[in-house]
Design an enzyme around this catalytic site. Sequence first.
Site, PDB file in Angstrom:
ATOM      1  N   ASP A 265       0.833  -1.196   0.000  1.00 23.90           N
ATOM      2  CA  ASP A 265       0.000   0.000   0.000  1.00 23.90           C
ATOM      3  C   ASP A 265       0.873   1.253   0.000  1.00 23.90           C
ATOM      4  O   ASP A 265       2.032   1.228   0.383  1.00 23.90           O
ATOM      5  CB  ASP A 265      -0.918   0.018   1.227  1.00 23.90           C
ATOM      6  CG  ASP A 265      -0.127  -0.042   2.532  1.00 23.90           C
ATOM      7  OD1 ASP A 265       0.803  -0.859   2.617  1.00 23.90           O
ATOM      8  OD2 ASP A 265      -0.424   0.733   3.456  1.00 23.90           O
ATOM      9  N   GLU A 266       0.290   2.337  -0.441  1.00 25.06           N
ATOM     10  CA  GLU A 266       0.920   3.657  -0.380  1.00 25.06           C
ATOM     11  C   GLU A 266       2.346   3.663  -0.936  1.00 25.06           C
ATOM     12  O   GLU A 266       3.288   4.135  -0.307  1.00 25.06           O
ATOM     13  CB  GLU A 266       0.894   4.184   1.060  1.00 25.06           C
ATOM     14  CG  GLU A 266      -0.530   4.364   1.566  1.00 25.06           C
ATOM     15  CD  GLU A 266      -0.612   4.898   2.973  1.00 25.06           C
ATOM     16  OE1 GLU A 266       0.295   4.617   3.772  1.00 25.06           O
ATOM     17  OE2 GLU A 266      -1.588   5.607   3.289  1.00 25.06           O
TER      18      GLU A 266
END
Length: 643
Positions: A265-266
């Site tokens: 993620d991210e």
Amino acid sequence: MFARRNLRRNLTITISLPFVLLTLFVVHKNRDIIFSDNKSHKYHEHTADFSQDIINPIYHVRSKRSTTGSKLSTIHIDERTQNPNPIMVNPFTMPFINTLNNHRQIPEYHSIEQIPYPVINTKNLERFVHLDLKGAAPKLDYYQKLFPFLKRLGATGLLIEYEDMFPFVNHLAIIKHGLAYSKHDIQLILQLADMNGLKIMPLLQVYGHLEYVLKLKEFMHLREDKRYPQVITPCLEESYKLIFEMIDQMLSLHPFISYFHMGCDEVYYRLVHPQCVYLNFHDDADLFIRHVTRVAKYIKSKRPDIKLFIWHDMLSQLANSGYNNITELNELIVPMVWAYVDDVKPWFDDGFWMRFSVFREVWVASSFKGSSGEITTMSYIGHHQRNQQTWLETMHIASNRHKVNFSGIAITGWSRYDHMLSLCELLPSSIPSLAYVLQTIVFGHIDNEKNVTISTTLLGCNQIPLWEKPMFTTFVSCSFPETSVDFYILNLNNAFRLMSLYCLGHELYEMMHQYDSILRLYDETMSFVRSFVTDIHIRQNYIHYKRSQECLQRLIYLEDQMIYFINAFQRVSFNFFTVDIGSEWLQTYFMRKFKEVQYRTNFIERKLKTQLSWSQRPLPNNTAFIVAKRRNFTTLNFSPVLE
């Protein structure tokens, strides 16, 4: 004629007015008797309505772990259950409560709002509780108390994010925390989970959020962007050697797992590393897909039957950008869709669920802590229960409209927003929030009866735990988990020994209420002190003698209560965590305020002993202009100098 009419009207008013006033006076004097029939606590209800209007929409921070959006709670919490005594008592004249009474009667509970939306059938859904160990990782004996309680609440598994608490070995040993778990500790955690019927899903980030590795000088050359230690570059073969070695060590200590979470993620920086120009990537989307696919295939080569998960946000970006070449990835991974807002339904449109319906199964992620702000100390139930409730409603809609196959829910409990940031809510003090979220999944909603059962039977609380931040000082005493649990612990020699523990965990929850009380006392005291002992008084050694005496009296009381809290918090914290956590938490949330109190106390105490006369105005060193120079932004360089 008009004059006579006005005369009659004035005469009528003059005669009747005394009788009206007399009647109102009698009603006022006997109001307790007249309005006593089921209408006591009118002041309380007014205060509850007023406080609800002011405090309800308090979630306003936006980032991965934060929340936005608002929705009225599916449960209306009567303020009488939250704050039995809403009259603000001056803490300066009220003794501080050092021990909380666990035997007070539960107040009567009222009004429940009807559930307006249908929810997905939760009977066959996996319910995994997230343990974020990159902040305030518990001691092993707390797991002995926690796991049976999680099972009782309805959990079926654990999503364990070890980060630097994992016992990496050989050349990776430099990654691990100085107080990391040992190999034996991991084995014991897995054995405890197995004995309580909890499945294990370890989480190892393989792309973004690798700060705990890339912050080190030995691995900084593997950063995608040399300035930021968040993302590892897929453009160096050495990156895969590191990732694969970390995976091998993780798998070796989890020989029987069926689930593995790869994070991903991210991933903020892609195609930044200079080496990327020499590789045949179409764009950053192609880079992401090829990297995740390569890592997933490596894990599958080791464990063909393992189920692999990644967070959904980067996949969603790829789909939104029109990139559709993810067929191979569809067969390799299960997306875990996270959202921590109050109302999830408007967060994902039909197009989103149509795109994600191509996956064989989908999990979602709600939260029970760590999603209300980077520096939050208390997990109030209302936001997290609303988040979970609307997730169940959203899953019902998506599964019926777009045939999305939902098979599980991960209830996240973030301890830090990332490796570099401060501690947020602690796990033991967030158990009431976790209990309500799990029970919401189990039953589909929380009504009045379940609310009372959770608070009394499961949590052992003397009143309904706080759903929102109260306007007034409120203490809630609990004894969760209030049960004597007999279970077996497998030691290294595979021998069993019986342990009977009286499971506790409520102490930190109660300590957070004391912290809130101290902050209110601090705000009230310092508001008074700053009115009479300002910064100019301190700079010029110039005080108002009488007012300073009053300030000193209040400050000494506040200082004593703060010292008590510092000592008590560290004692309680050490029951659950290593010694560094209590100190870190206090330095994050408390010590700056305490030092200010001490500084002003010492100043006033010193001046009261020595201030015999006062200088004539203007005050010394106070006759020149204050010079404030603007910064030259054109010469600033925010990039570190790298060797």
